[in-house]
Design a protein around this motif. Structure first.
Motif, PDB file in Angstrom:
ATOM      1  N   PRO A  77       0.828  -1.216   0.000  1.00 27.75           N
ATOM      2  CA  PRO A  77       0.000   0.000   0.000  1.00 27.75           C
ATOM      3  C   PRO A  77       0.858   1.260   0.000  1.00 27.75           C
ATOM      4  O   PRO A  77       1.990   1.271   0.488  1.00 27.75           O
ATOM      5  CB  PRO A  77      -0.786  -0.130   1.303  1.00 27.75           C
ATOM      6  CG  PRO A  77       0.116  -0.900   2.208  1.00 27.75           C
ATOM      7  CD  PRO A  77       0.873  -1.853   1.322  1.00 27.75           C
ATOM      8  N   TRP A 208      -7.315   8.028  -8.441  1.00 23.92           N
ATOM      9  CA  TRP A 208      -7.359   6.923  -7.481  1.00 23.92           C
ATOM     10  C   TRP A 208      -6.029   6.751  -6.750  1.00 23.92           C
ATOM     11  O   TRP A 208      -5.999   6.292  -5.603  1.00 23.92           O
ATOM     12  CB  TRP A 208      -7.754   5.616  -8.176  1.00 23.92           C
ATOM     13  CG  TRP A 208      -6.726   5.041  -9.104  1.00 23.92           C
ATOM     14  CD1 TRP A 208      -6.596   5.266 -10.425  1.00 23.92           C
ATOM     15  CD2 TRP A 208      -5.681   4.125  -8.761  1.00 23.92           C
ATOM     16  NE1 TRP A 208      -5.545   4.571 -10.952  1.00 23.92           N
ATOM     17  CE2 TRP A 208      -4.964   3.845  -9.953  1.00 23.92           C
ATOM     18  CE3 TRP A 208      -5.274   3.505  -7.586  1.00 23.92           C
ATOM     19  CZ2 TRP A 208      -3.879   2.982  -9.985  1.00 23.92           C
ATOM     20  CZ3 TRP A 208      -4.190   2.642  -7.603  1.00 23.92           C
ATOM     21  CH2 TRP A 208      -3.498   2.392  -8.789  1.00 23.92           C
ATOM     22  N   ASN A 211      -6.014   9.295  -4.010  1.00 23.56           N
ATOM     23  CA  ASN A 211      -6.878   8.845  -2.918  1.00 23.56           C
ATOM     24  C   ASN A 211      -6.262   7.717  -2.110  1.00 23.56           C
ATOM     25  O   ASN A 211      -6.679   7.452  -0.977  1.00 23.56           O
ATOM     26  CB  ASN A 211      -8.235   8.388  -3.466  1.00 23.56           C
ATOM     27  CG  ASN A 211      -9.002   9.522  -4.127  1.00 23.56           C
ATOM     28  OD1 ASN A 211      -8.783  10.696  -3.820  1.00 23.56           O
ATOM     29  ND2 ASN A 211      -9.910   9.181  -5.039  1.00 23.56           N
ATOM     30  N   ALA A 212      -5.266   7.025  -2.688  1.00 28.43           N
ATOM     31  CA  ALA A 212      -4.661   5.876  -2.013  1.00 28.43           C
ATOM     32  C   ALA A 212      -3.640   6.274  -0.960  1.00 28.43           C
ATOM     33  O   ALA A 212      -3.062   5.405  -0.305  1.00 28.43           O
ATOM     34  CB  ALA A 212      -3.992   4.970  -3.050  1.00 28.43           C
ATOM     35  N   ASP A 214      -3.893   7.285   1.987  1.00 35.09           N
ATOM     36  CA  ASP A 214      -4.179   6.792   3.334  1.00 35.09           C
ATOM     37  C   ASP A 214      -4.887   5.437   3.315  1.00 35.09           C
ATOM     38  O   ASP A 214      -5.432   5.014   4.337  1.00 35.09           O
ATOM     39  CB  ASP A 214      -5.047   7.810   4.090  1.00 35.09           C
ATOM     40  CG  ASP A 214      -4.351   9.152   4.252  1.00 35.09           C
ATOM     41  OD1 ASP A 214      -3.151   9.152   4.610  1.00 35.09           O
ATOM     42  OD2 ASP A 214      -4.989  10.193   3.994  1.00 35.09           O
ATOM     43  N   GLN A 215      -4.873   4.760   2.165  1.00 40.08           N
ATOM     44  CA  GLN A 215      -5.601   3.492   2.046  1.00 40.08           C
ATOM     45  C   GLN A 215      -4.651   2.311   2.264  1.00 40.08           C
ATOM     46  O   GLN A 215      -3.946   1.883   1.358  1.00 40.08           O
ATOM     47  CB  GLN A 215      -6.267   3.399   0.663  1.00 40.08           C
ATOM     48  CG  GLN A 215      -7.358   4.427   0.439  1.00 40.08           C
ATOM     49  CD  GLN A 215      -7.912   4.385  -0.977  1.00 40.08           C
ATOM     50  OE1 GLN A 215      -7.424   3.657  -1.842  1.00 40.08           O
ATOM     51  NE2 GLN A 215      -8.958   5.176  -1.224  1.00 40.08           N
ATOM     52  N   TRP A 216      -4.650   1.790   3.475  1.00 41.25           N
ATOM     53  CA  TRP A 216      -3.761   0.685   3.815  1.00 41.25           C
ATOM     54  C   TRP A 216      -4.194  -0.627   3.155  1.00 41.25           C
ATOM     55  O   TRP A 216      -3.392  -1.550   3.026  1.00 41.25           O
ATOM     56  CB  TRP A 216      -3.714   0.495   5.330  1.00 41.25           C
ATOM     57  CG  TRP A 216      -2.856   1.514   6.011  1.00 41.25           C
ATOM     58  CD1 TRP A 216      -3.259   2.700   6.553  1.00 41.25           C
ATOM     59  CD2 TRP A 216      -1.444   1.443   6.215  1.00 41.25           C
ATOM     60  NE1 TRP A 216      -2.189   3.385   7.077  1.00 41.25           N
ATOM     61  CE2 TRP A 216      -1.057   2.631   6.891  1.00 41.25           C
ATOM     62  CE3 TRP A 216      -0.463   0.506   5.892  1.00 41.25           C
ATOM     63  CZ2 TRP A 216       0.259   2.886   7.256  1.00 41.25           C
ATOM     64  CZ3 TRP A 216       0.851   0.748   6.251  1.00 41.25           C
ATOM     65  CH2 TRP A 216       1.206   1.936   6.924  1.00 41.25           C
ATOM     66  N   ASN A 218      -5.235  -0.833   0.025  1.00 33.72           N
ATOM     67  CA  ASN A 218      -5.052  -0.731  -1.421  1.00 33.72           C
ATOM     68  C   ASN A 218      -3.604  -1.102  -1.776  1.00 33.72           C
ATOM     69  O   ASN A 218      -2.719  -0.252  -1.819  1.00 33.72           O
ATOM     70  CB  ASN A 218      -5.380   0.682  -1.902  1.00 33.72           C
ATOM     71  CG  ASN A 218      -5.344   0.820  -3.405  1.00 33.72           C
ATOM     72  OD1 ASN A 218      -4.925  -0.090  -4.115  1.00 33.72           O
ATOM     73  ND2 ASN A 218      -5.776   1.965  -3.902  1.00 33.72           N
ATOM     74  N   ASN A 248      -1.599   0.187  11.219  1.00 32.31           N
ATOM     75  CA  ASN A 248      -3.013   0.189  10.840  1.00 32.31           C
ATOM     76  C   ASN A 248      -3.701  -1.061  11.382  1.00 32.31           C
ATOM     77  O   ASN A 248      -3.497  -2.161  10.881  1.00 32.31           O
ATOM     78  CB  ASN A 248      -3.140   0.243   9.304  1.00 32.31           C
ATOM     79  CG  ASN A 248      -4.580   0.421   8.855  1.00 32.31           C
ATOM     80  OD1 ASN A 248      -5.246  -0.550   8.547  1.00 32.31           O
ATOM     81  ND2 ASN A 248      -5.056   1.656   8.817  1.00 32.31           N
ATOM     82  N   ASP A 582     -16.061  -1.041   2.530  1.00 31.80           N
ATOM     83  CA  ASP A 582     -14.923  -0.110   2.545  1.00 31.80           C
ATOM     84  C   ASP A 582     -15.441   1.306   2.791  1.00 31.80           C
ATOM     85  O   ASP A 582     -16.019   1.943   1.913  1.00 31.80           O
ATOM     86  CB  ASP A 582     -14.175  -0.173   1.218  1.00 31.80           C
ATOM     87  CG  ASP A 582     -12.872   0.618   1.232  1.00 31.80           C
ATOM     88  OD1 ASP A 582     -12.624   1.315   2.238  1.00 31.80           O
ATOM     89  OD2 ASP A 582     -12.125   0.533   0.255  1.00 31.80           O
ATOM     90  N   GLU A 584     -13.719   3.925   3.187  1.00 31.88           N
ATOM     91  CA  GLU A 584     -12.898   4.951   2.539  1.00 31.88           C
ATOM     92  C   GLU A 584     -13.343   5.211   1.094  1.00 31.88           C
ATOM     93  O   GLU A 584     -13.258   6.320   0.593  1.00 31.88           O
ATOM     94  CB  GLU A 584     -11.418   4.525   2.541  1.00 31.88           C
ATOM     95  CG  GLU A 584     -10.839   4.382   3.948  1.00 31.88           C
ATOM     96  CD  GLU A 584      -9.411   3.842   3.910  1.00 31.88           C
ATOM     97  OE1 GLU A 584      -9.047   3.211   2.900  1.00 31.88           O
ATOM     98  OE2 GLU A 584      -8.669   4.047   4.876  1.00 31.88           O
ATOM     99  N   ASP A 585     -13.815   4.202   0.426  1.00 35.95           N
ATOM    100  CA  ASP A 585     -14.183   4.345  -0.989  1.00 35.95           C
ATOM    101  C   ASP A 585     -15.372   3.435  -1.299  1.00 35.95           C
ATOM    102  O   ASP A 585     -15.263   2.465  -2.055  1.00 35.95           O
ATOM    103  CB  ASP A 585     -12.988   3.973  -1.871  1.00 35.95           C
ATOM    104  CG  ASP A 585     -13.246   4.295  -3.338  1.00 35.95           C
ATOM    105  OD1 ASP A 585     -14.126   5.123  -3.614  1.00 35.95           O
ATOM    106  OD2 ASP A 585     -12.565   3.698  -4.194  1.00 35.95           O
TER     107      ASP A 585
END
Length: 799
Positions: A77, A208, A211-212, A214-216, A218, A248, A582, A584-585
């Motif tokens: 990620p 995208w 947006n990633a 903070d997406q652990w 992804n 996380n 999810d 977040e998204d």
């Protein structure tokens, strides 16, 4: 003295030209195979030698556990970068985030090329130690900079200085050439690195990716590191092991564990099974190394057998030399000198065979191996190789021939002991044990390849073409292009998809559905498709219906495959909803409107993965999929498609792939192994037959007077043939009974690497046994029939 040994050896070789040709040819063939395999093994083991810092470079991998099964891979990620930079940079000299390989269109004036490369952070050139030919070493410091490989720069700019020139990428953004780096050779990672663009540019292109941050969950990126000088791979792996889990808590349920995979392991030891490193291509290095050793051994056995076959003719020579004072050690030196001369000639012939076959071998093995003319180490090893082979091949004949007693030889009363022939029989058994094992192994490899090839793929790959659509120019033009292609008459149907037909580019989790088991951790392949996807691929709808443009609600609908139905535990899937957990998204609940037949998108040797095909309402197409008109020739269809394509995208190079060819590439590695195995098996059989031919000659020579007596007493040709052949058939039968269990054990272990594999059946082993016996009969019959038809007067007239 040594000069005299060589002179006598040379005269003996000239005196027996047929024997010498067979002996030198057999050895040369075995040595040529060994040399080629040795060059291949060296090329494999030297992978990534181009990178001077390879011992300190690694890629960050992670293992995650889904429902008790642990998967390991390089996808990580994006927030992991800052997690490591903020607390662990003492362990690293460089840390570089990178995209996966990206194909982009590069335009300069009237030239347009499609090239493959990466978006990487600023330290990448330093980490990899790239050789900068022009421009600045820190060529990624500006967001709109691009570094090009030497070959790409030459293709775009010719003899012009590329530094400072501006190229347009994907008809979307202008990039200034800041550096040209040396092309990375083929037997190295990053050998397809034709450009590098800044990571910061990557972040601005795709929303995208932004947006990633903070997406652990992804895991869509790569990370390469160079270790600090005072650390080791093991220490750093242990230090960062639980970083993701600690930073996380939401990912803790998958027990993510980080570790470093050293660059030296990327190519040869990159396979993992349930979280454990289990090897990879290194098994083929060991396999062919062993094959090369055995082939050389078979060739040396031939030398022994052919030399002892002539022992009767050399016996009186030995007796006379001993009677006039020659010591046994002198005779041993003499025969070893002959062995050295034969091996030297064989080595020269072997080099010629290698030079003539190297281009073909490179094509077959997908290599760029050059003969190492200027490598002093190679010639030193070759000289040691010649000496070793001389000793190995000449030791038995030297010791055997020098042991004759002169009195017995000269009186003609020399007899051999009860077990005198035992060593030669053991050698024949060894030869055919290896040959039969090779036959069995080759048949099983080919059968496994054909078994996977015959597996139903779930769609019609014939006449299916895919066109990459990576440029911004394609956005919003799908409907127009579909109409144009259909109108042209070259295309029967067309669709778009976010991944190629033969690959899975995205895996997702975080879903919920009715009846989902508590604590179930899903991992599902995800592909965005246009409504015509199933029709274009001729995918069979097993339940429910296909997408339809007539239903507005289909924009929130999905198709799932058979495996997904079983994986999700759905008994009546049509009409059920898949929800997104999810936060977040999130996306709206997706309705399952149909179930499609499983299609193979990954390895044909693996089970089909559970998959979801979602209606593409965001324009995430990366490929056009075209079903060609079968009434026209393929060339005619492609020519028409290219004309339509160029009329709308004149600045974009026309690229296409036939899906059946792409699918065929999935068998390429195994097919190369199978083809090489078949070639080496044929050579091993040929060499073994030469050895058998030599031993038959020896027996016929030894028993020629007995054969003469038998013929005088009325023995037929068949009687003599049967007398000489039955012993050899017994030896080969023994070889078969030894080879069968050994082959079964080895090949059964090899097949365990393939979840979708052939079952070992008895007829494979019977076929190998029958084949070996047939080859034996053919080989032995030549000398046996020749001896049976000889005139007995010639063999008995001295009595």
């Amino acid at each position: 003295m040594f000069k005299n040994y060589l002179k006598i050896a040379w005269r003996n070789l000239l005196k027996n030209k047929g024997y010498s040709a067979i002996n030198i040819g057999g050895l040369a063939l075995g040595m040529a195979v060994t040399l080629i395999i040795g060059l291949w093994v060296h090329d494999e083991l030297s992978h990534n030698n181009y990178f001077s810092k390879r011992d300190r470079i690694a890629q960050v991998f992670q293992s995650q556990t889904f429902n008790g099964n642990t998967d390991s891979g390089p996808a990580i990620p994006r927030p992991l970068e800052m997690g490591l930079r903020n607390g662990y940079m003492d362990n690293f000299k460089h840390l570089v985030m990178a995209s996966w390989n990206n194909s982009v269109y590069l335009n300069y004036e009237d030239k347009s090329l499609s090239k493959t490369g990466n978006f990487m952070q600023e330290e990448a050139p330093e980490l990899l130690g790239l050789t900068i030919l022009k421009g600045e070493k820190n060529g990624l410091r500006k967001i709109n900079s691009i570094m090009l490989s030497e070959s790409v720069a030459q293709a775009l700019f010719g003899e012009e200085n590329p530094i400072g020139k501006v190229v347009r990428a994907n008809s979307q953004y202008d990039m200034e050439v800041t550096a040209v780096f040396e092309d990375i050779p083929m037997n190295n990672s990053f050998n397809d690195l034709e450009y590098i663009m800044p990571w910061e540019k990557y972040l601005t292109i795709f929303e995208w990716i932004q947006n990633a941050e903070d997406q652990w969950g992804n895991n869509s990126f790569q990370m390469f590191v160079q270790l600090a000088d005072n650390t080791s791979m093991e220490q750093v792996s242990a230090t960062i092991k639980d970083v993701k889990k600690n930073l996380n808590e939401d990912t803790a349920e998958f027990n993510p564990q980080l570790f470093l995979l050293p660059m030296k392991d990327w190519y040869l030891r990159s396979s993992f099974e349930n979280g454990k490193q289990v090897g990879g291509r290194i098994k083929y290095v060991w396999l062919f190394g062993i094959i090369g050793g055995f082939v050389l051994l078979l060739a040396c056995i031939n030398f022994m057998n052919l030399s002892t076959a002539r022992s009767e003719k050399r016996a009186k020579e030995v007796g006379i030399r001993k009677s006039i004072g020659s010591q046994r050690n002198q005779l041993i030196y003499q025969f070893l000198s002959e062995s050295f001369l034969v091996v030297l000639f064989a080595f020269c012939l072997a080099i010629l065979i290698v030079l003539l076959s190297l281009d073909g071998f490179n094509d077959l093995a997908k290599k760029e191996i050059d003969f190492p003319w200027k490598d002093g180490l190679f010639w030193a090893i070759s000289f040691a190789f010649i000496l070793f082979t001389s000793l190995l091949a000449g030791s038995y004949p030297a010791l055997y021939l020098s042991s004759f007693k002169p009195v017995d030889v000269l009186k003609g009363t020399m007899t051999t002991g009860k077990y005198a022939g035992l060593p030669r029989k053991i050698l024949v058994i060894l030869q055919f044990t290896v040959s039969v094992a090779f036959i069995i192994g080759t048949v099983i490899v080919m059968q496994q390849i054909n078994y996977a090839k015959d597996r139903p793929v779930g769609y019609d790959k014939e006449g299916l073409v895919q066109i990459p659509t990576m440029s911004q120019d394609f956005e919003g033009k799908y409907d127009l292009m579909r109409s144009e292609f259909l109108t042209s008459g070259a295309v029967m149907e067309m669709s778009s998809s976010s991944a190629p037909t033969t690959q899975i580019w995205s895996n997702r989790g975080g879903f919920n559905w009715e009846g989902k088991p508590e604590g179930f951790q899903e991992d599902i392949a995800w592909t965005d498709v246009s409504p015509e996807y199933a029709k274009t691929l001729n995918l069979k709808i097993l339940e429910g219906r296909d997408f339809s443009r007539e239903f507005a609600t289909d924009s929130n609908a999905v198709l799932i495959n058979e495996t997904a139905v079983k994986y999700m535990g759905l008994t009546d899937p049509v009409g059920k909803f898949i929800k997104d957990d999810d936060v977040e998204d999130p996306f709206p609940p997706l309705k399952i409107i149909g179930v499609v037949q499983d299609m193979i998108a990954q390895s044909p040797y693996e089970p089909v993965k559970q998959g979801i095909y979602a209606y593409d309402k965001h324009g995430n197409a990366s490929f056009y999929n075209l079903r060609l008109n079968p009434d026209n020739s393929a060339n005619e269809n492609i020519s028409t498609i290219e004309s339509v394509f160029k009329s709308h995208f004149p600045d974009i190079p026309f690229q296409y792939d036939f899906v059946d060819s792409e699918y065929g590439e999935k068998f390429a590695a195994e097919e190369r192994i199978g083809t090489l195995s078949a070639i080496f098996t044929a050579l091993a059989i040929l060499i073994s037959c030469l050895g058998l031919f030599g031993l038959t000659s020896f027996v016929a020579e030894q028993r020629k007077k007995e054969i003469g007596v038998r013929k005088v007493l009325g023995a037929s040709v068949f009687n003599v043939w049967n007398m000489l052949s039955k012993d050899f058939l017994k030896l080969v039968t023994i070889s078969c009974f030894i080879a069968v269990p050994i082959s079964y054990y080895i090949m059964n272990g090899w097949l365990q690497d393939y979840p979708y594999r052939v079952i070992l059946e008895w007829w494979i082993f019977l076929l190998a046994i029958v084949g070996a016996l047939a080859i034996t009969i053919l080989t032995v019959s030549f000398q046996a029939i020749k001896a049976a038809n000889s005139n007995p007067v010639k063999s008995l007239r001295m009595e």
